[in-house]
Design an enzyme around this catalytic site. Structure first.
Site, mmCIF file in Angstrom:
data_model
loop_
_atom_site.group_PDB
_atom_site.id
_atom_site.type_symbol
_atom_site.label_atom_id
_atom_site.label_comp_id
_atom_site.label_asym_id
_atom_site.label_seq_id
_atom_site.Cartn_x
_atom_site.Cartn_y
_atom_site.Cartn_z
ATOM 1 N N GLU A 129 0.861 -1.208 0.000
ATOM 2 C CA GLU A 129 0.000 0.000 0.000
ATOM 3 C C GLU A 129 0.884 1.240 0.000
ATOM 4 O OE1 GLU A 129 -1.965 -0.889 3.996
ATOM 5 O OE2 GLU A 129 -3.573 -1.421 2.633
ATOM 6 N N CYS B 297 -10.267 0.629 7.765
ATOM 7 C CA CYS B 297 -9.697 1.939 8.081
ATOM 8 C C CYS B 297 -10.353 3.079 7.304
ATOM 9 C CB CYS B 297 -8.198 1.926 7.818
ATOM 10 S SG CYS B 297 -7.739 1.307 6.188
HETATM 11 O O1 FUB Z 1 -2.428 -0.247 9.386
HETATM 12 C C1 FUB Z 1 -3.514 0.591 9.739
HETATM 13 C C2 FUB Z 1 -4.250 1.043 8.522
HETATM 14 O O2 FUB Z 1 -4.746 -0.083 7.809
HETATM 15 C C3 FUB Z 1 -3.406 1.772 7.517
HETATM 16 O O3 FUB Z 1 -3.318 3.118 7.738
HETATM 17 C C4 FUB Z 1 -4.080 1.430 6.248
HETATM 18 O O4 FUB Z 1 -3.270 1.668 5.128
HETATM 19 C C5 FUB Z 1 -4.418 -0.010 6.442
HETATM 20 O O5 FUB Z 1 -3.316 -0.817 6.198
HETATM 21 ZN ZN ZN Z 2 -7.783 3.098 4.665
#
Ligand code: FUB
Ligand code: ZN
Length: 623
Positions: free
Chosen positions: A302, A398
């Site tokens: 990501e 999230c």
């Molecule tokens: O790891 C916590 C949250 O979940 C991150 O900010 C997002 O990218 C997702 O991976």
């Molecule tokens: Zn998110």
């Protein structure tokens, strides 16, 4: 300089933003869905020596869902009073308070079980990330309701963190930044110096010992998801942050960290840190950002990839990352007034963020591609993450509550103030009251109308600083009906105002073609369409179910429809002259394809995917 953010309760929204805020309010789902409340209940039971109803449930950072929900609920309460919602939030806060350990520790994952593992995996376990989100919720809830139960819980939690990292010098910083920006909010609200000291500690600690996570990993025999402790660039720890110039690693982590840094710089006047933030801002916005304001182009982690690697079809561009970019831009605006920050905040909001939520507020994108081809997107191995339709929920949830908290606190990002000036960074219909005494109303149907009218109800020798968007090729400013030849500096017009004044800003709503840098290898020969801050896209639904065989004729201008209140929640289409390549069944052929002239109809990117599955493309071939 330091420009303050306004309180959300100081802004009463109407118009386009108000519509979204009401949607969020109606659909503000309880946190129950994710088992997150049960986690807090169970943690409380363990602390009281009772047998919990069950084990910890969900992701290691599940607590943060409750925090984001509470924060969104707080902003919603600041906007619309709602005793039922407030009672629900109060009950949740009591449950959270009961889950706090005697020393202030608060995290259900390591309270329900595995107490001995607390703080042993800063790389992955997200204890400080969850704490940060809960601090943000605590600040928002106090500001909205004046109730300090959660704020006191988080001050006690701050003591616990302070003891571990500052007094006992246990070393390290979180794998996922977030607590830094949250501590800055806590400091601003409470004046508690420990918060400022901790924020500075976590920022300067990052990258100080590039081997920290390896040493930490060697001390433990457990992992959450096998993160590589050597990949320090992933958590922005490859260099001390002040030496960094390139945005790297996990995109959300990066922009949360940079926000914390920019907030600290604004509070302390730390020029070195601000210069670092400026370099990182440029690294993102000049070389690593999609036209939609989406960032983090690769699904692999990501994360940011390398400069100019911005594929449309395999894009990641997590909704949270676009949200984080707005936080970063907004924090930069507290350091220096420059229209470039508002331009990007607006780009990210109206495109990268709003596309993350369906028009009915009931389904969400986590990943935001700029091209979707049903049959390939969501299916082919390299495209699994790019879904053609918004799912209702995600195990890793999230993004949805992040959209909720951003939309419901739009006023905080739209306005700023100093003792003698009020700043309008983004345009939003509604009333606003500033602490420096200015009261005014903004009337606009932006982003579908390009006239923004400020009616100053109260002001004594104050200055109104209005951002003139970089995309508006021409504009007109009128004070009480008379055209103003106003001072414009770094994208802001500065107008002296007094009670009763009316300022009208008329922007250029002409749709325009936008071209990519020749360095973006996947976009050579492409063109996109924008109008105001809105990026447009072409969907199969409006184009005979086939947009990939269309190329746009940029020499022939663009036509704008009337605003249609019944189309996609109320929108305007843009039509381009185009050439369509006729269908051919042969996989390859020596025959030059036949073409025909046609019209191609575009809708705003934020509304895409609201009419069932179909092709979607932002970047079109240029005929
Ligand atoms: O790891 C916590 C949250 O979940 C991150 O900010 C997002 O990218 C997702 O991976
Ligand atoms: Zn998110």
């Amino acid at each position: 300089m330091s420009v303050k953010q306004i309180k959300e309760s100081a802004y009463r929204s109407g118009g386009f933003i108000g519509k979204y805020q009401r949607l969020i309010k109606d659909e503000a789902e309880g946190a129950e869905k994710s088992g997150v409340v049960e986690n807090f209940i169970n943690a409380g039971m363990v602390l009281r020596g009772e047998t919990p109803y069950g084990d910890f449930y969900g992701m290691v950072f599940q607590d943060s869902d409750a925090a984001k929900w509470l924060e969104a609920a707080a902003y919603s309460l600041a906007n619309f009073s709602d005793s039922e919602l407030e009672e629900k939030a109060d009950r949740l806060i009591d449950i959270i308070a009961a889950a706090q350990d005697k020393d202030g520790y608060l995290n259900t994952r390591f309270t329900i079980s595995d107490k001995e593992k607390r703080w042993t995996n800063l790389l992955e376990a997200h204890e400080l990330y969850c704490a940060g989100h809960m601090m943000e919720a605590a600040c928002a809830y106090y500001e909205a309701t004046g109730k300090n139960t959660l704020l006191n819980v988080m001050l006690k939690n701050t003591d616990c963190i302070y003891e571990r990292f500052i007094i006992n010098k246990n070393g390290g910083c979180p794998g996922h930044p977030e607590v830094e920006l949250a501590l800055m909010k806590m400091y601003r609200l409470t004046g508690e110096k420990k918060c400022l000291e901790l924020a500075k500690y976590f920022i300067d600690e990052r990258g100080r010992d590039a081997d920290f996570y390896n040493k930490e990993a060697a001390r433990r025999d457990w992992t959450v998801w096998n993160a590589n402790p050597s990949d320090t660039a992933y958590m922005q720890g490859h260099l001390p942050v002040r030496e960094q110039s390139t945005a790297t690693g996990h995109a959300v982590r990066a922009v949360y960290l940079y926000t914390g840094m920019a907030e600290l710089a604004a509070e302390t006047g730390d020029k070195e840190l601000l210069d670092t933030c400026k370099r990182l801002w440029d690294s993102i916005t000049k070389r690593q950002m999609y036209v939609t304001g989406g960032i983090g182009s690769t699904v692999s982690g990501e994360a940011f990839s390398v400069d100019y690697d911005l594929p449309s079809d395999t894009a990641y561009a997590e909704t949270c990352a676009a949200i984080g970019l707005i936080f970063f831009g907004s924090a930069m605006l507290k350091n220096e007034i420059d229209g470039k920050y508002g331009d990007i905040c607006e780009r990210a909001f109206y495109n990268g963020v709003l596309a993350g939520m369906a028009l009915d507020g009931k389904s969400f994108f986590y990943v935001n591609p700029l091209e979707v081809i049903p049959g390939i997107s969501g299916k082919s191995p390299n495209y699994r993450h790019d879904l053609p339709q918004r799912p209702k929920w995600y195990a890793c949830a999230c993004c949805p509550p992040n959209v909720a908290r951003l939309v419901s606190s739009f006023g905080k990002y739209a306005y700023g103030e100093s003792s003698d000036t009020v700043y309008c960074h983004m345009f939003a219909d509604g009333d606003v009251t500033f602490e420096n005494g200015v009261e005014m109303t903004c009337e606009t149907n932006y982003p579908y109308d390009f006239t923004v009218c400020y009616k100053v109800k109260k002001a004594e020798r104050k200055v109104l600083a209005v951002r003139i968007p970089g995309w508006s090729k021409k504009y007109e400013l009128l004070l009480n009906g008379k055209i103003l030849g106003t001072r414009v500096e770094k994208g802001y017009a500065y107008i002296e105002v007094t009670s009763g004044d009316e300022i009208k800003l008329v922007l250029d709503g002409t749709p325009r073609f936008v071209y990519p840098s020749s360095k973006i290898h996947t976009l050579t020969g492409s063109v996109a369409v924008m109008r105001g801050p809105l990026v447009y896209c072409f969907e199969g639904k409006d184009n005979e179910d086939d947009v990939i065989s269309l190329s746009l004729k940029t020499g022939e201008g663009l036509a704008v429809s009337e605003f249609d209140p019944d189309l996609l929640g109320g929108t305007v289409t843009v039509t381009a002259s185009a050439v369509r390549q006729k269908a051919s069944e042969e996989l390859y052929s020596d025959e030059e394809p036949q073409t025909c002239e046609c019209k191609a109809v575009a809708v705003p990117y934020y509304v895409w995917g609201n009419r069932g599955e179909g092709q979607m493309r932002v970047w079109m071939d240029k005929a």
